[in-house]
Structure formats: structure tokens, C-alpha cells
Scaffold this active site. Structure first.
Site, short mmCIF file in Angstrom:
data_model
loop_
_atom_site.label_atom_id
_atom_site.label_comp_id
_atom_site.label_asym_id
_atom_site.label_seq_id
_atom_site.Cartn_x
_atom_site.Cartn_y
_atom_site.Cartn_z
N ARG A 88 61.89 -109.72 -9.81
CA ARG A 88 62.77 -109.61 -8.66
C ARG A 88 62.02 -109.90 -7.36
O ARG A 88 60.81 -109.76 -7.28
CB ARG A 88 63.38 -108.20 -8.60
CG ARG A 88 64.45 -107.94 -9.65
CD ARG A 88 65.03 -106.54 -9.54
NE ARG A 88 64.01 -105.52 -9.78
CZ ARG A 88 63.40 -104.84 -8.83
NH1 ARG A 88 63.70 -105.04 -7.56
NH2 ARG A 88 62.49 -103.93 -9.13
N LYS A 231 70.76 -106.70 -11.54
CA LYS A 231 70.58 -105.67 -10.52
C LYS A 231 71.57 -105.82 -9.37
O LYS A 231 71.88 -104.85 -8.68
CB LYS A 231 69.13 -105.66 -10.01
CG LYS A 231 68.15 -105.12 -11.03
CD LYS A 231 68.56 -103.73 -11.56
CE LYS A 231 67.59 -103.19 -12.58
NZ LYS A 231 68.10 -101.93 -13.22
N HIS A 251 70.57 -94.65 -12.32
CA HIS A 251 69.61 -95.51 -13.00
C HIS A 251 68.96 -94.65 -14.09
O HIS A 251 67.98 -93.97 -13.86
CB HIS A 251 68.56 -96.02 -12.01
CG HIS A 251 67.64 -97.04 -12.58
ND1 HIS A 251 66.28 -97.00 -12.41
CD2 HIS A 251 67.87 -98.14 -13.34
CE1 HIS A 251 65.72 -98.02 -13.03
NE2 HIS A 251 66.66 -98.72 -13.60
N SER A 270 59.41 -97.27 -14.75
CA SER A 270 58.73 -98.10 -15.75
C SER A 270 57.46 -97.42 -16.25
O SER A 270 56.68 -96.88 -15.47
CB SER A 270 58.39 -99.45 -15.13
OG SER A 270 57.74 -100.26 -16.05
N LYS A 274 61.08 -93.91 -20.99
CA LYS A 274 62.55 -93.74 -20.98
C LYS A 274 63.21 -94.46 -22.16
O LYS A 274 64.03 -93.88 -22.87
CB LYS A 274 63.09 -94.26 -19.64
CG LYS A 274 64.60 -94.21 -19.49
CD LYS A 274 65.01 -94.43 -18.03
CE LYS A 274 64.58 -95.78 -17.52
NZ LYS A 274 65.66 -96.75 -17.36
N THR A 275 62.85 -95.72 -22.36
CA THR A 275 63.46 -96.50 -23.45
C THR A 275 63.05 -95.94 -24.81
O THR A 275 63.88 -95.77 -25.71
CB THR A 275 63.05 -97.98 -23.34
OG1 THR A 275 63.45 -98.47 -22.06
CG2 THR A 275 63.70 -98.81 -24.41
N ASP A 289 69.83 -98.16 -19.47
CA ASP A 289 69.37 -98.40 -18.10
C ASP A 289 70.31 -97.97 -16.98
O ASP A 289 69.86 -97.46 -15.96
CB ASP A 289 69.06 -99.89 -17.93
CG ASP A 289 68.17 -100.18 -16.73
OD1 ASP A 289 67.20 -99.43 -16.52
OD2 ASP A 289 68.45 -101.14 -16.00
N ARG A 354 60.66 -110.54 -20.95
CA ARG A 354 61.88 -109.76 -21.21
C ARG A 354 62.71 -110.35 -22.34
O ARG A 354 62.60 -111.52 -22.68
CB ARG A 354 62.75 -109.74 -19.95
CG ARG A 354 62.13 -109.04 -18.75
CD ARG A 354 62.43 -107.56 -18.77
NE ARG A 354 61.92 -106.87 -17.60
CZ ARG A 354 62.28 -105.63 -17.27
NH1 ARG A 354 63.16 -104.98 -18.01
NH2 ARG A 354 61.77 -105.05 -16.20
#
Length: 564
Positions: A88, A231, A251, A270, A274-275, A289, A354
Site C-alpha cells: 500500500r 482496503k 479490523h 501483523s 491473528k490468522t 480480517d 500474498r
């Protein structure tokens, strides 16, 4: 008998190289015939361009391979590349300053003002560029699984890769829904291959990512990184859900227990896990997400997942690894040119490799991605490289608001020569780059919902213990999973707690399967003097970071942070 020059078992029309293309042209021109007026009014030259609306995945593969240099990986995923930008561009993000939204936006370094005239110039520049392309792709889909709160999103772009990406990330409409789609609520014009004019007022570079809430449009110039679209949709939902619908956008990842149907929300930046932690064999994944905590329950905003691929393996992340198949997109991933096998350890293009895939590719996904039940637990994840935060703490509602606003984690040293200390990162609401309203509004809504539904909140540190980065060691995933299991079973809520000084956190004195000394950092550190030094240092960093919000929150929330 087949002669050497003959091709057996092939119907004649397939031998004609333009057969498929001519059929596609015929199909898609009739598909959007009733929308011709809409695209003409938007400025598209319908006599020149070929619009492909909600094209099949196989056709997007063909176009990406034929026109964009994409290749098919050994597992069937499409490998494509985003060019110069591989992440980004937050410094190039703009929000249009206009009367309908100006009083709600949290203006500053995250939401930089753009005037309406400049937006119009960039919008016209984007459409002019799209008019020069032979193929223009349109994808119509939904953001939000709850029909009461979802929005209709239209993506207009010039790359098959971008169309397939948003096909995976938005909620895909049925044929009937597509036929009756009507006017979209939000439109993305992605002309990322074409630069912005940096001499236009308000432009800081040749990249521009801008949102206009009055027109409900987004324009992308000068970046082909697909994550900007994802996003952008989240930013719009982060605005509309609280302002228009009165619901809380977050988020976060979320899952639901198979046996009890209990819902857990996971917040974390990050590298916090979390994932990994929201993927649980005993629970169904609502999403990884972006979610909305509504008056009736929790629903996913997206129709897919956008997972990091760096160092990916079947052993570490089997669900993600197995989701990389036909229909998925691998973005900026290096591959073996002979075997087409991706090399997930190769970061020569970028560390931000990704994969985007539909959420149905995850075997234990909750489909539809909505649960009509209020959350039972909130888990806030941090990776503390200073090694002083406990592996798990129970937060009061005031502490939950404080830590939600602070959004702390840390980056480990070693990335640059001479950097020997961990680098703290504070990302408010665990989503600073995507915040649209003042963080206090989200925190207030979170506190109200937690209080109303009596939700437990836990701060879990997946970082270092027994010492900071370099002297201590990372908390074992085995122990962290055991702690999360204790949260879900209700075991942790019934445990005995003691106070952890400076941060004034309540920490359990015992959890089956987790060593006693691990639960209290003051016991885990052999060097007590060094421990006191580090805890005071981190507490001071929290106070400095929170100064940005302290004038806008109640005193009880200010006092819920660390005290030196």
C-alpha cells in the site's frame, strides 16, 4: 486411421484461434446491454471499448496470461505481478473534503484532505485511460454478508488480475442477484497502470488513492497493488457502518465454536498470530480480517482472504497452503520457471507476497459468513519484543478501551545495521492506516457493546518471555493455543487472578498445561533489575503514544493504562 498431419478428436470450431474470443465478446456485450447508458454517462466510450462484466474465472486466467504475462502455478493458482508498487501507499491516500462527510472524518496524516476539483481531474484521467484499453473489466459484488448492512460495490479496471482479485475478495452475487444488481452504492475506478499528474494541486507523487464519500467513488492512479482496492472497500465500510447504520466495523478476525456456537473476535497487527490463532479445528472461521459487530451478531465484510505467503508451508499453515489452487491469485510470488512451483521463501520481489482466494476454499469456513449471536470473548493480540507483558491478562472494560485505542505491538530488531532495540508500534484500533472516524468513536462503540453483552476481553502476548528479544525466547505457540482454548472453554474466566504491577493487569495464577513462571513475567525473568527497567521503558512508551487521544477520552480510560 489418423494421418500424421491430422488432429484427432478436436471439433472444428476449437481449431479456430478466435472462436473463444468471439463468443466472449458476444456474451458480455449482451450481458450488460441494459447498463450501456450508465457507462456512457460515466464517460466510457462504448463504441470503442469491450466491457467484460463478472467474467468467469477461466476467462480472467486466459486474459491475464495472454495480455499481462501471468502464469499458472503447479497447484493451479494464477501468479501475477503488481509492478513497481508491492504494498500500500499510505502517504498517497486522500479523502475528499466535502460537506456531507467533513465533520465526521478524523483529518490528519492518515486521512489527508483533497479538494473536489482535484478529485474530478483524477477521475477523468482514470476514465480517459480506461477508454484507451481494448478490454475493461467490471466486477459487481457485495461488501458485508448481512443483507441489512451490505453495500453493492462495482469495480472498473483494466487488468484481468485486478478483476479476479476483487472477484475473490468481494462477496460474489448469484446469477439472479447480478441480473437485479441495479445501481452500485460504491464504485472503484482502477487505472493503476497510468500515473497521476504530480503537478496537479494536492498530489505528492505519481500515485494517488482517493475516496469521495459524497460521490461514493474511489479512484486509483499510479499503483497496480491490488490490496489498495480491498482496503478502499474497508475504509468505506469503516465510515458507513458507524455513520449510516450505527454498527461497529472492526479490523479483526472472528470464529465461532462448533459445539457451543460462541463467537470470538481477534484483534492484532501483523505478526501477532491473528490468522494462525483464529484458525482452529474446533471452530468455524467467520473471516480473517474485516468484520462488523452488529445489533444482531457478527458478520464478515469480505468474500475472501488475502493471506501473507512469506515462508508459507503445508506444515505451518495447511489451510492457507491448500487454498492456493485454481481460482486463487498469487501476487508477486517467485516461482521455479521449469516446474512452476512457487518459492514462498524467496523475497527478492518483496516480503509482502500474498495470496487472494475465496473464503469457501477454507474447509472449516462458516458459510454464509454471518452468525446471529453476540460475541462471548474478545482477544487482543500483541507481540511484545520487550518481554514484559504477560502471556494473558483479563481486561476491565476501561482497560479494553485503552488497549484498543493504543493498539500496541512491536517489531523485532535486526532489520537494519545498528538497531539493537525492539521497535514499538502503536496502531490505534488495530487499524490506524484505515481509520476514517476519530478512534474514540470506535472505542466508545466497542465499550458500549462489551458492557451491554457482558463480553470478556483478554490481552494475549505472543511475543517474548523471560527476557527481551535477544535474551528471552518467543512464547511457544503450544502454550498460546492452550491459553486460547482455556478462554473458549470458560476455564480461564473461572481461574484465580493476581495483580501485575505497573500495567495493573489481572493475570491468572495457573492454567493447566502452561508453566506457572510463564504466566507472570516477573517470575520468568532471571534478571529482576533488567525486568523493572524494561517494564518502565515500555510503560513510558504507552503513555507517550496515548497522549494523542487522552483529551478525547474519559478519565477512567486514561487511568486504565500503565502507571509509572
Amino acid at each position: 486411421m489418423v494421418l500424421p498431419h491430422q488432429t484427432p478428436y478436436v471439433t472444428p470450431h476449437i481449431l479456430h484461434k478466435h472462436y473463444a474470443q468471439s463468443h466472449d465478446n458476444e456474451q458480455f456485450s449482451t450481458l450488460i446491454g441494459r447498463d450501456l447508458e450508465y457507462f456512457s454517462q460515466a464517460g466510457f466510450d462504448m463504441d470503442r471499448i469491450q466491457i467484460k462484466r463478472n467474467a468467469p474465472v477461466a476467462q480472467l486466467y486466459e486474459d491475464a496470461i495472454r495480455n499481462e504475462g501471468a502464469i499458472i502455478s503447479s497447484s493451479g493458482a494464477l501468479i501475477n505481478f503488481s509492478g513497481k508498487k508491492t504494498g500500500r501507499s499510505p502517504k498517497d491516500k486522500r479523502i475528499v473534503y466535502e460537506e456531507t462527510s467533513k465533520d465526521n472524518i478524523w483529518w490528519g496524516p492518515v486521512n489527508i484532505k483533497m479538494d473536489e476539483h482535484t478529485f474530478e481531474i483524477n477521475r477523468e484521467r482514470a476514465i480517459d485511460y480506461l477508454n484507451t484499453r481494448d478490454n475493461v473489466y467490471v466486477f459487481d459484488g457485495y461488501a458485508g454478508w448481512d443483507p441489512k448492512y451490505r453495500i453493492k460495490v462495482r469495480v472498473v479496471c483494466a487488468r484481468a488480475y485486478h478483476a479476479l482479485f476483487m472477484h475473490n475478495m468481494l462477496i460474489r452475487p448469484t446469477e439472479e442477484q447480478l441480473t437485479n444488481f441495479g445501481e452500485p452504492d460504491f464504485i472503484i475506478y482502477n487505472a493503476g497502470q497510468f500515473p497521476a499528474n504530480r503537478f496537479t494541486q494536492g498530489m505528492s507523487s505519481t500515485t494517488s488513492v482517493e475516496i469521495n464519500f459524497k460521490r461514493m467513488e474511489m479512484v486509483i492512479l499510479g499503483t497496480e497493488y491490488a490490496g489498495e482496492m480491498k482496503k478502499g472497500v474497508f475504509s468505506v465500510m469503516h465510515y458507513l457502518q458507524p455513520v449510516k447504520f450505527g454498527q461497529l466495523s472492526l479490523h479483526s478476525s472472528a470464529n465461532v465454536g462448533i459445539e457451543k456456537g460462541d463467537v470470538t473476535l481477534f484483534f492484532g497487527l501483523s505478526g501477532t498470530g491473528k490468522t494462525t490463532l483464529s484458525a482452529d479445528p474446533n471452530r468455524l472461521l467467520i473471516g480473517d480480517d474485516e468484520h462488523v459487530w452488529s445489533d444482531t451478531g457478527v458478520f464478515n465484510i469480505e468474500g475472501g482472504c488475502y493471506a501473507k505467503c512469506i515462508n508459507l508451508s503445508a506444515e505451518k499453515e495447511p489451510d492457507i497452503y491448500n487454498a492456493i489452487k485454481f481460482g486463487s491469485i498469487l501476487e508477486n510470488v517467485v516461482y521455479n520457471p521449469l516446474t512452476r512451483v512457487p518459492d514462498y521463501d524467496d523475497v527478492s520481489i518483496t516480503e509482502n507476497t500474498r495470496c487472494a482466494y475465496p473464503i469457501e476454499f477454507i474447509p472449516n469456513a462458516q458459510i454464509p459468513c454471518i452468525v446471529d449471536r453476540q460475541p462471548s470473548n474478545i482477544i487482543m493480540l500483541t507481540c511484545d519484543a520487550f518481554g514484559v507483558l504477560p502471556p494473558v491478562s483479563r481486561l476491565t472494560p476501561e482497560q479494553a478501551s485503552y488497549h484498543f485505542l493504543a493498539g500496541y505491538t512491536s517489531k523485532t530488531p535486526g532489520t537494519e545495521d545498528g538497531v539493537l532495540e525492539p521497535i514499538p508500534t502503536f496502531s490505534t484500533c488495530y487499524s490506524a492506516p484505515f481509520i476514517v472516524l476519530h478512534p474514540g468513536r470506535y472505542a466508545e462503540m466497542l465499550a458500549e457493546r462489551m458492557s451491554k453483552h457482558k463480553v470478556n476481553c483478554w490481552l494475549i502476548n505472543t511475543g517474548w518471555t523471560g527476557g527481551k528479544f535477544g535474551t528471552g525466547k518467543r512464547c511457544s505457540l503450544k502454550y498460546t493455543r492452550r491459553i486460547v482454548d482455556a478462554v473458549h472453554s470458560g476455564e480461564l474466566a473461572k481461574a484465580e487472578f493476581e495483580n501485575f504491577n505497573t500495567f495493573n493487569l489481572s493475570i491468572p495464577t495457573s492454567i493447566d498445561g502452561v508453566p506457572r513462571e510463564l504466566l507472570n513475567p516477573s517470575l520468568a525473568w532471571p534478571d529482576k533489575e533488567a525486568f523493572q527497567k524494561e517494564i518502565k521503558k515500555l510503560a513510558g512508551m504507552f503513555q507517550k503514544a496515548f497522549a494523542l487521544y487522552e483529551n478525547d477520552v474519559e478519565e477512567k480510560i486514561r487511568l486504565a493504562g500503565p502507571q509509572i
